[in-house]
Design a protein around this motif. Structure first.
Motif, PDB file in Angstrom:
ATOM      1  N   GLN A 136      31.538   3.291  55.121  1.00 31.91           N
ATOM      2  CA  GLN A 136      30.217   3.016  54.530  1.00 31.91           C
ATOM      3  C   GLN A 136      29.286   2.533  55.630  1.00 31.91           C
ATOM      4  O   GLN A 136      29.624   1.616  56.377  1.00 31.91           O
ATOM      5  CB  GLN A 136      30.350   1.914  53.471  1.00 31.91           C
TER       6      GLN A 136
ATOM      7  N   ALA B  49      21.799   3.838  52.457  1.00 23.55           N
ATOM      8  CA  ALA B  49      23.254   3.841  52.344  1.00 23.55           C
ATOM      9  C   ALA B  49      23.772   5.244  52.587  1.00 23.55           C
ATOM     10  O   ALA B  49      23.203   6.215  52.107  1.00 23.55           O
ATOM     11  CB  ALA B  49      23.675   3.374  50.956  1.00 23.55           C
TER      12      ALA B  49
ATOM     13  N   THR C 100      27.640   7.568  53.774  1.00 27.16           N
ATOM     14  CA  THR C 100      29.087   7.482  53.977  1.00 27.16           C
ATOM     15  C   THR C 100      29.560   8.611  54.865  1.00 27.16           C
ATOM     16  O   THR C 100      29.258   9.783  54.608  1.00 27.16           O
ATOM     17  CB  THR C 100      29.819   7.555  52.622  1.00 27.16           C
TER      18      THR C 100
ATOM     19  N   LEU D 226      24.415   6.871  47.641  1.00 30.87           N
ATOM     20  CA  LEU D 226      25.367   5.864  47.203  1.00 30.87           C
ATOM     21  C   LEU D 226      26.604   6.596  46.687  1.00 30.87           C
ATOM     22  O   LEU D 226      26.493   7.625  46.046  1.00 30.87           O
ATOM     23  CB  LEU D 226      24.719   5.063  46.064  1.00 30.87           C
ATOM     24  N   GLN D 227      27.799   6.052  46.973  1.00 30.41           N
ATOM     25  CA  GLN D 227      29.029   6.683  46.496  1.00 30.41           C
ATOM     26  C   GLN D 227      29.444   6.106  45.149  1.00 30.41           C
ATOM     27  O   GLN D 227      29.169   4.938  44.854  1.00 30.41           O
ATOM     28  CB  GLN D 227      30.169   6.403  47.470  1.00 30.41           C
TER      29      GLN D 227
ATOM     30  N   HIS E 193      31.316   2.798  45.633  1.00 28.72           N
ATOM     31  CA  HIS E 193      30.702   1.709  46.409  1.00 28.72           C
ATOM     32  C   HIS E 193      31.116   0.314  45.957  1.00 28.72           C
ATOM     33  O   HIS E 193      31.109  -0.614  46.757  1.00 28.72           O
ATOM     34  CB  HIS E 193      29.168   1.847  46.384  1.00 28.72           C
TER      35      HIS E 193
ATOM     36  N   THR F 242      33.564  -1.653  48.171  1.00 31.48           N
ATOM     37  CA  THR F 242      32.973  -2.212  49.388  1.00 31.48           C
ATOM     38  C   THR F 242      32.206  -3.496  49.058  1.00 31.48           C
ATOM     39  O   THR F 242      32.254  -4.468  49.802  1.00 31.48           O
ATOM     40  CB  THR F 242      32.048  -1.165  50.046  1.00 31.48           C
TER      41      THR F 242
ATOM     42  N   LEU G 103      25.112  -3.413  47.415  1.00 30.88           N
ATOM     43  CA  LEU G 103      24.612  -2.236  48.139  1.00 30.88           C
ATOM     44  C   LEU G 103      23.374  -1.632  47.479  1.00 30.88           C
ATOM     45  O   LEU G 103      22.521  -1.070  48.168  1.00 30.88           O
ATOM     46  CB  LEU G 103      25.706  -1.169  48.256  1.00 30.88           C
TER      47      LEU G 103
END
Lengths: 501, 173
Positions: free
Chosen positions: A212, A271, A273, A294-295, A298, A301, A309
């Motif tokens: 990340q 953000a 990855t 964004l994943q 997230h 993390t 995030l």
């Protein structure tokens, strides 16, 4: 900071973004397709606008409608979530052109990293290790043979525009090369209208490790350590954890540095990855692709670093410098995420429909991201993922134990779900010792835990069904006569006592 | 009350009755001779928060049963089972339709517990498909059980007045 934010998405991620906005005191605008009227994001947002019929192409992918709503509602920023329009450069451009901030990277960032071939070229320039391969498109079968000789078997052939497992072929011996090459090309054409393919070394003991990163508009970039996402079914992640049980400290440090350097080299904002394929035998890592958004995973993390995030995304998009420096980012404890999907856990066929009872788990260090509730009707049009359960522990063992407990607590009835699959994975020795690879679900799990349903005795279900059927029959017979139930529960209890003593 | 259940292609016989504040449940898996017996206090099978709280062998399960009569989905602890439950009414239907559930070309079987009222054939008779073989009382109703195909009666296993269990062989062909 922004005055009002529109969320161009649905489901749990829309809920997640609404929460971050609320935490920052920013009003939110939800958009929804007609079948999503009762979706949680519509209920939670400050304002809500319908944008069209259920199919995504008529609603959540309609950039024009979404931007029109944004103007009408007077928002000054749009958060795209993940999926849908989140990685479409044209959308980021259109949003900015409308004088609205796009909460994500620049259109140029998205464009540069969106095409896998150009992304790999760019990353090589930034000294990011990549899998030995064709260095670009392979046009003909003759070229494919030459490339294969150079990089060695086994080989992976991939459609450039591919994803989700489509347009991918693994070739173990030269005689299979031709048919696989043609198949990947035609799948690329059929699914993605693009028959460009490339080739690379196929790693036999692969793990999916991603880093990340976060960049701001002032040239800063930091990483927030790794996530391991090797537990996948059909190339879709289902369990993620941070830290990875397999990456040595030195390699982890190197991966972080490489990712930050790469992010800076492309002036990345927001953000993002970097996904790497990690060879668990050699501990080498190779760049796979970058997700400019964004994943889904997230939260793990966030659990190990303590940062929010999504709030950081908003802050950076508003032009603020990153709120933390690299040395402020610590990876503390261990976090795991299980993706709960409404689907048959053996065939992976989606199981939409009415959720009768939904009682998500809670308790210490358990976090649930979801958008469904008791009585919610899961539509057939979208992703079957309905919830994410995230647990944290001081150690990996503690996080796993909490996850097992959380899943036992999770009551979800009316639709099938993959909770039993998660239960089986969490009991599997390859998962527990951390040696699992991306082939874990297809291979090891089937051997170790062949019966996903064995963990609860059939008798429980049989007896419950029989007693419930008895009660049903009885009610049917009772209903044919007029009968008033007058005995109160208090009286019933006291009578029962009287009989006992 | 008698039920038959089908779960993972296995057949089960289940008896449920109410006895002084307990559910008395008997369960037998196909192929086994043993009946498992369970005494489940009413208070161990109660609705709470729109779901059944089922305490079974001191394990506490939250159970939801979704049933359209025959097809039944039972959910608990993130797991679930798809099963079929045949109640007395459905078993009777099956029984009348096919000449006994579990009946076939070599025998006539009782689809549910009952009492033999009348036998309409003798050993050695040749009977055409669909002709009545015997009358059985079940659910306070007399039902004619018919020949599933053209058969020759080789043995009568019951006589009028006999009480029979579900699955019992009544006539061999």
């Amino acid at each position: 900071m922004f005055k009002k934010v529109l969320i161009a998405n649905r489901g749990e991620i829309a809920v997640r973004v609404i929460r971050a906005c609320r935490d920052m005191g920013i009003p939110t605008v939800a958009v929804y397709s007609d079948v999503d009227r009762y979706s949680q994001h519509v209920l939670l947002a400050n304002e809500a606008y319908e944008i069209g019929p259920a199919p995504s192409v008529d609603s959540y992918l309609r950039d024009d409608k979404i931007i029109a709503v944004a103007k009408k509602a007077g928002v000054d920023a749009i958060h795209p979530g993940y999926g849908f329009l989140s990685e479409r450069a044209f959308f980021a451009k259109a949003v900015e052109a409308a004088g609205i901030a796009f909460i994500g990277p620049s259109a140029q960032n998205i464009e540069a990293m969106g095409d896998k071939l150009s992304a790999i070229k760019l990353m090589r320039k930034a000294d990011v290790p990549t899998v030995p391969g064709s260095n670009g498109a392979v046009e003909t079968y003759e070229d494919a043979q030459k490339v294969a000789e150079k990089i060695g078997y086994p080989i992976m052939i991939k459609a450039s525009a591919g994803g989700g497992g489509k347009g991918m072929r693994v070739v173990h011996k030269p005689e299979d090369l031709e048919s696989a090459f043609r198949a990947a090309k035609s799948e690329g054409l059929n699914y993605f209208k693009d028959d460009t393919v490339y080739m690379e070394r196929f790693i036999t003991n692969p793990k999916h490790i991603e880093i990340q990163i976060f960049g701001d508009k002032h040239g800063n970039a930091v990483h927030l350590f790794e996530r391991e996402c090797s537990v996948q079914r059909r190339h879709q992640k289902i369990i993620e954890e941070s830290p990875s049980p397999s990456v040595p400290e030195a390699v982890k440090k190197k991966m972080g540095e490489v990712a930050v350097h790469a992010a800076k080299s492309i002036g990345y904002v927001g953000a993002g990855t970097f996904e790497f394929i990690f060879d668990n035998s050699t501990k080498e890592f190779f760049f796979m692709e970058m997700n400019t958004r964004l994943q889904v995973e997230h939260p793990i993390t966030e659990m190990v670093t303590g940062f929010d995030l999504v709030k950081e995304q908003l802050s950076v998009a508003a032009g603020n410098p990153l709120s933390f420096k690299q040395e402020d980012v610590k990876q503390q404890g261990h976090a795991i995420e299980c993706r709960i999907c409404a689907e048959d856990p053996e065939t992976f066929i989606p199981s939409p429909g009415l959720v009768r009872r939904f009682r998500p788990p809670s308790g210490p260090h358990v976090r649930v991201e979801t958008y469904v509730y008791s009585g919610y009707d899961i539509p057939i049009y979208y992703d079957p993922m309905i919830a994410k359960v995230v647990t944290w522990g001081q150690t990996r063992d503690e996080a796993i134990a909490r996850m097992k407990r959380a899943l036992v607590e999770f009551t979800l009835t009316g639709v099938k779900s993959n909770i039993v699959l998660h239960n089986s994975i969490l009991k599997s020795s390859k998962f527990l010792d951390g040696s699992y690879t991306t082939q874990f679900c297809e291979k090891d799990l089937k051997v170790e835990q062949p019966d996903l349903f064995k963990h609860i005795d059939d008798k429980v279900f049989l007896i419950a069904a029989a007693i419930a059927s008895y009660k049903n029959r009885e009610t049917k017979i009772d209903n044919s006569q007029i009968k008033i139930e007058s005995t109160s529960r208090w009286k019933q209890v006291s009578r029962r006592h009287a009989m006992r003593y | 009350m008698y039920f038959e259940a089908l779960l993972k292609k296995k057949k089960y016989q289940i008896n449920v009755s109410k006895r002084d504040y307990v559910w008395f449940v008997q369960l037998k898996e196909e192929g086994s001779d043993e009946w498992d017996e369970f005494h489940i206090p009413y208070s161990d099978f109660e609705e709470a928060d729109n779901i059944i709280s089922f305490i079974f062998n001191h394990e506490s399960y939250l159970v939801d049963v979704v049933s359209d009569g025959l097809d039944c989905q039972v959910y608990s602890r993130g797991s679930y089972r798809d099963l079929k439950i045949y109640n007395d009414e459905m078993l009777l239907h099956e029984s009348l339709k096919s000449g006994g559930m579990g009946g076939n070309d070599s025998s006539l079987r009782a689809g549910m517990p009952g009492k033999i009222v009348k036998i309409l054939v003798n050993e050695g008779d040749e009977v055409a498909a669909g002709k009545p073989l015997l009358v059985m009382e079940a659910m306070k109703m007399e039902n004619e059980m018919k020949a599933p195909s053209n058969v020759k009666i080789t043995k009568l296993h019951v006589k009028p007045g006999d009480n029979v269990e579900s699955g019992a062989t009544l006539i061999s062909f």
